[in-house]
Design a protein around this motif. Structure first.
Motif, PDB file in Angstrom:
ATOM      1  N   ALA A 132     -12.895   2.550   0.472  1.00  0.00           N
ATOM      2  CA  ALA A 132     -11.674   1.741   0.437  1.00  0.00           C
ATOM      3  C   ALA A 132     -10.498   2.493   1.056  1.00  0.00           C
ATOM      4  O   ALA A 132      -9.680   1.908   1.779  1.00  0.00           O
ATOM      5  CB  ALA A 132     -11.345   1.352  -1.005  1.00  0.00           C
ATOM      6  N   ARG A 161       0.037   4.209  -2.938  1.00  0.00           N
ATOM      7  CA  ARG A 161      -1.017   5.133  -2.525  1.00  0.00           C
ATOM      8  C   ARG A 161      -0.843   6.565  -3.011  1.00  0.00           C
ATOM      9  O   ARG A 161      -1.741   7.396  -2.814  1.00  0.00           O
ATOM     10  CB  ARG A 161      -1.096   5.148  -1.002  1.00  0.00           C
ATOM     11  CG  ARG A 161       0.111   5.778  -0.326  1.00  0.00           C
ATOM     12  CD  ARG A 161       0.077   5.592   1.170  1.00  0.00           C
ATOM     13  NE  ARG A 161       1.279   6.159   1.796  1.00  0.00           N
ATOM     14  CZ  ARG A 161       1.632   5.936   3.048  1.00  0.00           C
ATOM     15  NH1 ARG A 161       0.894   5.141   3.805  1.00  0.00           N
ATOM     16  NH2 ARG A 161       2.721   6.489   3.549  1.00  0.00           N
ATOM     17  N   GLN A 171      -8.471   1.249   4.317  1.00  0.00           N
ATOM     18  CA  GLN A 171      -7.031   1.015   4.229  1.00  0.00           C
ATOM     19  C   GLN A 171      -6.263   1.883   5.224  1.00  0.00           C
ATOM     20  O   GLN A 171      -5.320   1.424   5.864  1.00  0.00           O
ATOM     21  CB  GLN A 171      -6.551   1.314   2.809  1.00  0.00           C
ATOM     22  CG  GLN A 171      -5.078   1.039   2.579  1.00  0.00           C
ATOM     23  CD  GLN A 171      -4.710  -0.415   2.765  1.00  0.00           C
ATOM     24  OE1 GLN A 171      -5.345  -1.294   2.191  1.00  0.00           O
ATOM     25  NE2 GLN A 171      -3.703  -0.680   3.578  1.00  0.00           N
ATOM     26  N   THR A 172      -6.676   3.124   5.365  1.00  0.00           N
ATOM     27  CA  THR A 172      -6.001   4.040   6.287  1.00  0.00           C
ATOM     28  C   THR A 172      -6.140   3.586   7.732  1.00  0.00           C
ATOM     29  O   THR A 172      -5.224   3.775   8.542  1.00  0.00           O
ATOM     30  CB  THR A 172      -6.567   5.467   6.130  1.00  0.00           C
ATOM     31  OG1 THR A 172      -6.420   5.884   4.767  1.00  0.00           O
ATOM     32  CG2 THR A 172      -5.838   6.446   7.030  1.00  0.00           C
ATOM     33  N   SER A 187      -6.457   0.479   8.696  1.00  0.00           N
ATOM     34  CA  SER A 187      -5.923  -0.868   8.899  1.00  0.00           C
ATOM     35  C   SER A 187      -4.688  -0.811   9.789  1.00  0.00           C
ATOM     36  O   SER A 187      -3.901   0.140   9.731  1.00  0.00           O
ATOM     37  CB  SER A 187      -5.557  -1.502   7.556  1.00  0.00           C
ATOM     38  OG  SER A 187      -6.692  -1.639   6.738  1.00  0.00           O
ATOM     39  N   TRP A 193       0.818  -1.203   0.000  1.00  0.00           N
ATOM     40  CA  TRP A 193       0.000   0.000   0.000  1.00  0.00           C
ATOM     41  C   TRP A 193       0.859   1.263   0.000  1.00  0.00           C
ATOM     42  O   TRP A 193       0.585   2.211  -0.732  1.00  0.00           O
ATOM     43  CB  TRP A 193      -0.924  -0.021   1.209  1.00  0.00           C
ATOM     44  CG  TRP A 193      -1.580   1.280   1.536  1.00  0.00           C
ATOM     45  CD1 TRP A 193      -1.388   2.041   2.650  1.00  0.00           C
ATOM     46  CD2 TRP A 193      -2.555   1.983   0.755  1.00  0.00           C
ATOM     47  NE1 TRP A 193      -2.172   3.166   2.621  1.00  0.00           N
ATOM     48  CE2 TRP A 193      -2.899   3.152   1.464  1.00  0.00           C
ATOM     49  CE3 TRP A 193      -3.161   1.732  -0.484  1.00  0.00           C
ATOM     50  CZ2 TRP A 193      -3.822   4.076   0.972  1.00  0.00           C
ATOM     51  CZ3 TRP A 193      -4.084   2.652  -0.972  1.00  0.00           C
ATOM     52  CH2 TRP A 193      -4.406   3.799  -0.246  1.00  0.00           C
TER      53      TRP A 193
END
Length: 222
Positions: free
Chosen positions: A76, A23, A80-81, A83, A19
């Motif tokens: 999403a 990103r 993701q941020t 996680s 990621w």
């Protein structure tokens, strides 16, 4: 041009395995999607929702895509941020001057893009080629996205992390030059035109210096 540039950025990001390495373009693309939805809603009367078959299908497909995509991408991004995990250390810090160029470019692109979205009439009066409120806001959405991308590149502060955006910058610069050549009959060399040319040069320099920085740092170990 924006769609081709975004495709290159998305493909290069998709090829990366983590990621943190993929990103760099996400905030800019997310902004572009939301602003394009806003532009569409403001100018719904310009779309052929009641037109003939093909035009009607295209209009509704466009609307559905730009309603669904920004929501999905934002969800999403939030997931993701949030996680668990931490970013690995930066491997190749950006040169201070290059990072300063990114910050300054971000400020210019964000200011210009927001002007095109918020007050299109002002931009239309000084533009180097004919614009309507719809096309001003559509182009402005992408200009804002570029400003966000440059800001993200400066924030990442790593030559390896920003590589997809660096290559996409060169692609965008090349496409803009092709566009100038293709529609030169509609292009008037007003002060605004020179600003446009300067922005293309700026994007080109960002791409070239980004690639040279990465190559220079790899050379000793090769």
């Amino acid at each position: 041009m924006p769609s081709l540039t975004a495709s290159v950025l998305s493909f290069l990001s998709w090829r990366r395995r983590t990621w943190v390495m993929a990103r760099v373009g996400v905030p800019g693309v997310t902004l572009f999607l939301w602003l394009t939805l806003l532009t569409t809603v403001i100018h719904l009367d310009k779309f052929h929702f009641s037109g003939p078959g093909t035009a009607r299908f295209a209009a509704w497909a466009w609307l559905v895509i730009y309603i669904v995509d920004p929501i999905l991408v934002t969800v999403a991004l939030v997931i993701q941020t949030r996680s668990p995990g931490e970013d690995p250390p930066r491997s190749r810090d950006l040169v201070r001057g290059y990072r300063g160029l990114l910050v300054a470019s971000s400020a210019v692109f964000l200011t210009l893009g927001l002007a095109m979205v918020v007050v299109p009439g002002v931009v239309m009066d000084v533009a180097a080629w004919p614009l309507t409120p719809l096309t001003s806001r559509a182009i402005g959405s992408w200009v804002v996205a570029m400003g966000a991308a440059f800001a993200t590149m400066a924030w990442e502060d790593d030559a390896e992390r920003i590589r997809p955006a660096v290559i996409a910058s060169l692609v965008l610069a090349a496409l803009l030059l092709v566009g100038m050549a293709r529609y030169q009959s509609q292009f008037a060399w007003t002060p605004a035109a020179w600003v446009y040319a300067a922005l293309i040069a700026d994007v080109t320099v960002i791409g070239i210096l980004g690639l040279l920085r990465r190559r220079a740092e790899r050379a000793p170990g090769e």
